[in-house]
Design a protein around this motif. Structure first.
Motif, short mmCIF file in Angstrom:
data_model
loop_
_atom_site.label_atom_id
_atom_site.label_comp_id
_atom_site.label_asym_id
_atom_site.label_seq_id
_atom_site.Cartn_x
_atom_site.Cartn_y
_atom_site.Cartn_z
N TYR A 82 13.56 8.09 -1.05
CA TYR A 82 13.84 8.39 -2.46
C TYR A 82 15.27 8.88 -2.68
O TYR A 82 15.85 8.68 -3.72
CB TYR A 82 12.86 9.45 -2.98
CG TYR A 82 11.41 9.04 -2.98
CD1 TYR A 82 10.95 8.07 -3.87
CD2 TYR A 82 10.49 9.62 -2.11
CE1 TYR A 82 9.61 7.70 -3.90
CE2 TYR A 82 9.15 9.27 -2.14
CZ TYR A 82 8.71 8.32 -3.03
OH TYR A 82 7.38 7.97 -3.05
N ALA B 262 1.14 7.76 -2.20
CA ALA B 262 1.76 6.68 -1.43
C ALA B 262 1.80 7.01 0.06
O ALA B 262 1.74 6.11 0.91
CB ALA B 262 3.17 6.41 -1.94
N ILE C 26 2.04 -8.91 -6.49
CA ILE C 26 0.95 -9.45 -5.68
C ILE C 26 0.73 -10.95 -5.97
O ILE C 26 0.63 -11.75 -5.03
CB ILE C 26 -0.34 -8.62 -5.85
CG1 ILE C 26 -0.05 -7.12 -5.60
CG2 ILE C 26 -1.44 -9.11 -4.91
CD1 ILE C 26 0.63 -6.80 -4.28
N ARG D 156 7.82 2.61 -4.55
CA ARG D 156 6.43 2.81 -4.11
C ARG D 156 5.59 1.55 -4.20
O ARG D 156 4.64 1.38 -3.43
CB ARG D 156 5.76 3.91 -4.95
CG ARG D 156 5.99 5.28 -4.44
CD ARG D 156 5.09 6.28 -5.13
NE ARG D 156 5.40 6.46 -6.53
CZ ARG D 156 6.29 7.34 -6.98
NH1 ARG D 156 6.91 8.13 -6.16
NH2 ARG D 156 6.52 7.44 -8.27
N ILE D 157 5.91 0.67 -5.15
CA ILE D 157 5.09 -0.54 -5.33
C ILE D 157 5.12 -1.38 -4.06
O ILE D 157 4.08 -1.76 -3.51
CB ILE D 157 5.56 -1.33 -6.57
CG1 ILE D 157 5.21 -0.56 -7.84
CG2 ILE D 157 4.94 -2.74 -6.59
CD1 ILE D 157 5.87 -1.10 -9.10
N ARG E 33 1.93 -1.31 3.12
CA ARG E 33 0.96 -0.52 3.87
C ARG E 33 -0.43 -1.15 3.79
O ARG E 33 -1.17 -1.18 4.78
CB ARG E 33 0.92 0.91 3.34
CG ARG E 33 2.10 1.75 3.81
CD ARG E 33 1.99 3.15 3.21
NE ARG E 33 2.91 4.07 3.84
CZ ARG E 33 2.57 5.28 4.31
NH1 ARG E 33 1.35 5.72 4.19
NH2 ARG E 33 3.46 6.07 4.87
N ILE F 158 6.12 -0.48 -1.07
CA ILE F 158 5.61 0.29 0.07
C ILE F 158 4.08 0.27 0.09
O ILE F 158 3.45 0.07 1.13
CB ILE F 158 6.12 1.75 0.02
CG1 ILE F 158 7.64 1.80 0.23
CG2 ILE F 158 5.37 2.63 1.01
CD1 ILE F 158 8.08 1.74 1.67
N ALA F 159 3.47 0.46 -1.09
CA ALA F 159 2.00 0.45 -1.16
C ALA F 159 1.47 -0.91 -0.74
O ALA F 159 0.49 -1.00 0.00
CB ALA F 159 1.53 0.80 -2.58
N ALA F 160 2.13 -1.96 -1.19
CA ALA F 160 1.69 -3.31 -0.82
C ALA F 160 1.86 -3.54 0.69
O ALA F 160 0.97 -4.08 1.36
CB ALA F 160 2.46 -4.36 -1.61
N ILE G 137 -0.51 3.28 -10.16
CA ILE G 137 0.15 2.09 -9.61
C ILE G 137 -0.06 2.00 -8.10
O ILE G 137 -0.36 0.94 -7.57
CB ILE G 137 1.65 2.09 -9.99
CG1 ILE G 137 1.80 1.67 -11.46
CG2 ILE G 137 2.46 1.18 -9.08
CD1 ILE G 137 3.23 1.71 -11.98
N VAL G 138 0.07 3.12 -7.41
CA VAL G 138 -0.12 3.11 -5.95
C VAL G 138 -1.53 2.61 -5.61
O VAL G 138 -1.72 1.74 -4.75
CB VAL G 138 0.12 4.51 -5.35
CG1 VAL G 138 -0.33 4.57 -3.89
CG2 VAL G 138 1.58 4.90 -5.46
N ALA H 283 4.57 -3.99 -10.68
CA ALA H 283 3.21 -3.69 -10.23
C ALA H 283 2.25 -4.81 -10.63
O ALA H 283 1.23 -5.02 -9.98
CB ALA H 283 2.73 -2.36 -10.82
N VAL I 139 -2.03 -1.24 -6.82
CA VAL I 139 -1.29 -2.20 -5.99
C VAL I 139 -1.94 -2.31 -4.61
O VAL I 139 -2.07 -3.41 -4.06
CB VAL I 139 0.21 -1.81 -5.88
CG1 VAL I 139 0.91 -2.61 -4.79
CG2 VAL I 139 0.91 -2.01 -7.22
#
Lengths: 364, 231
Positions: B212, A65, B42, B75-76, B82, B78-80, A102-103, B38, A106
């Motif tokens: 976290y 991540a 989206i 993280r889901i 970013r 955050i990943a999206a 998942i990282v 996840a 997504v």
């Protein structure tokens, strides 16, 4: 290359986050089905996992991540490609560690949505299996030995999305057996390279280890017993000198090579029966394919069977995103794209019809 | 300015589009779920952008919660965020999941002059809560960093006046000091529409990092090797 030729190329962004390497790559595939790598960046997280003696899933997920977006940016810059040139984005959706998958998935879904391009969720094992199409232009069918830290399988590759599993490990993966042997003998991780290096300096005849599964009908593997044998022999000679460790590693590696060669030989027979003709091409892929002694043994086997031998370059044997991009390109060319609500699959066998091998765990 | 906001930190998935030119929340979606963000996030982002009548080219800013929450859920989003920032070249602003719950509480305080501040307690499992306090006025300024505490430790933090208390672990905290807290039992989870409304007032600060509050579960491995000759 002229602009008109380039116009026929499909350009794919690939993302790999299934274990402890974060990777991004850009790969082009022309209309004839030939590929070339425009960039491929792999960032190992091993230093973060080293104190724990193995990959820690939550540490891996956190590291993915933190740096995946940067790696994508770097891979695209190195390829000299902007998002407007990317035709599809593919990510490893399994098998592997769920947090990391998942990282990656997504991230890929988001890019696909925003840029209005297809998402291709790729099976990490299929990506290993198809790598020779990218590197050698090899088309199926071929016999494949896939050997890594998480997987040890023999597959008959009929084509994209079409595999017959001929054999699998019923306990440890081969890479795992190397890692555990290294740990046992106090050698550094990852164990593959350190055991290989020690074995080169050792005498394989001093500790003769059992050759697991020799002569068995099915082309399955087993390495747990071998690991126990190494432990017993090591305990008998503790405290161990460097020579002892080298000889134990040599004995271990010799047993591995004999067992793997025997199992692959069996797979040649099974594959030939299925194909109705001898196996013309034999491929080894996955991180353990970097082992030079293993390569030589399998090259000799292929030669004795009248088969051509293929192994990707070392940097494409371990986990990487170029193989994910390439598998994505191959699937895209066949219309195999994924919806934006695609799931990740921590367990995802290539041949879903294959029965679980007796005694096998999730790695089968 | 058009803002796309979303959250997956706790047991929900939500997304919203907000325009600060007086239109306010143009589209929002909120679905409680313990897992599955996840898969859902989206498509949900796609739906709210469509419903708002916008395309991604119209989006000027991304807003995302950085935690605390479940590690994977945090993280889901955050990943999206970013990936959106990378593929659209737009700035990202962040808020804690707890601040977004506090924003929701703030909307209900009009007739409660005795409430001095807002606190949020989200279930952090293992007998602990994620905890943060906010001033009532002044744009919900944080009175402390987000923390992970036992409910009892959290309850002892409210010193002066009555706190409005919300979040999935509000009851667990309030029972240690019932007189200090007014519990908003129906407000448990962050909603992206609240985050979107906060977003115009938050300064972009580079790439968002997950918050976290707990280290990864991992213990160094020892004692697996067989003794070596020592020199």
């Amino acid at each position: 290359m002229s602009p008109s030729e380039m116009a026929h190329e499909t350009i794919i962004l690939g993302i790999e986050t299934s274990c402890d390497e974060t990777a991004a790559a850009v790969v082009a595939r022309d209309s004839a089905g030939r590929g070339r790598i425009l960039s491929s960046i792999v960032r190992s997280q091993w230093d973060s996992h080293r104190p724990f003696g193995g990959v820690v899933p939550e540490i891996a997920a956190r590291a993915h991540a933190e740096c995946l977006d940067e790696l994508i940016r770097d891979a695209m810059a190195e390829a000299g490609i902007g998002f407007e040139r990317i035709d599809a984005v593919s990510a490893a959706a399994g098998p592997g560690l769920i947090g990391g998958l998942i990282v990656g998935v997504v991230t890929a879904k988001t890019i696909a949505l925003v840029r209005g391009i297809p998402l291709v969720a790729v099976n990490h094992l299929e990506a290993h299996a198809l790598t020779v199409g990218l590197t050698d232009g090899l088309d199926p069918p071929y016999l494949l030995l896939l050997v890594s830290g998480g997987h040890t399988q023999l597959l008959l590759v009929h084509g994209v999305d079409h595999y017959t599993r001929l054999g699998t490990t019923i306990d440890d993966a081969l890479g795992e057996a190397f890692d555990k042997t290294a740990k046992l003998l106090g050698l550094p991780q990852p164990g593959g390279p350190s055991v290989e290096k020690a074995a080169k300096q050792g005498d394989a005849s001093r500790f003769v280890m059992p050759r697991p599964m020799l002569g068995r009908e099915e082309a399955h593997f087993s390495f747990a017993g071998l690991k126990t044998a190494v432990r017993q022999r090591a305990l008998q000679h503790a405290p161990l000198s460097d020579n002892d460790v080298n000889d134990l590693c040599a004995g271990f590696e010799a047993a591995v090579l004999a067992s793997v060669a025997d199992r692959c030989g069996r797979a040649f027979d099974l594959a030939a029966e299925m194909l109705g003709e001898p196996v013309a091409d034999f491929v080894v892929a996955g991180g353990v394919a970097a082992n030079q002694a293993l390569r030589q043994t399998l090259r000799d086997l292929a030669e004795s069977r009248g088969s051509r031998f293929h192994v990707p370059p070392v940097e494409l044997c371990g986990d990487n995103a170029a193989m994910i991009a390439w598998a994505g390109a191959e699937r895209l060319a066949r219309g195999l794209v994924s919806p934006l609500d695609a799931k990740v699959h921590p367990r995802w066998p290539l041949d879903a019809t294959a029965p679980r091998a007796i005694g096998a765990g999730v790695k089968a | 300015m058009n803002i796309l906001a979303f959250d997956t930190c706790l047991d929900a998935c939500s997304a919203a589009v907000f325009s600060d030119g007086g239109e306010g929340v143009r589209a929002c979606a909120f679905e409680p779920m313990a897992t599955g963000q996840a898969e859902r996030l989206i498509p949900m982002i796609s739906e709210v952008v469509d419903t708002a009548g916008l395309t991604f080219e119209d989006v000027d800013r991304i807003a995302v919660t950085v935690g605390p929450g479940t590690f994977t859920g945090t993280r889901i989003a955050i990943a999206a965020a970013r990936a959106l920032a990378l593929a659209m070249n737009v700035p990202v602003v962040t808020a804690t999941s707890l601040a977004v719950v506090a924003q929701q509480v703030a909307r209900h305080l009009n007739n409660m002059p005795d409430v001095a501040a807002i606190a949020v307690a989200a279930d952090a499992r293992r007998g602990q809560v994620y905890w943060q306090r906010f001033s009532r006025g002044g744009g919900l300024a944080a009175l402390c960093e987000p923390q992970v505490l036992t409910p009892e430790e959290a309850a002892s933090q409210a010193t002066e006046g009555i706190y409005a208390l919300a979040g999935s672990a509000a009851d667990a905290v309030a029972r240690h000091a019932p007189a200090k807290y007014r519990v908003f039992a129906s407000i448990e989870l962050p909603r992206a529409e609240d985050l979107a409304a906060m977003a115009p007032h938050i300064l972009p600060a580079g790439s968002p990092n997950p918050l976290y509050l707990r280290p990864a579960d991992a213990k160094p491995q020892v004692g697996k090797s067989i003794a070596r000759v020592t020199i």
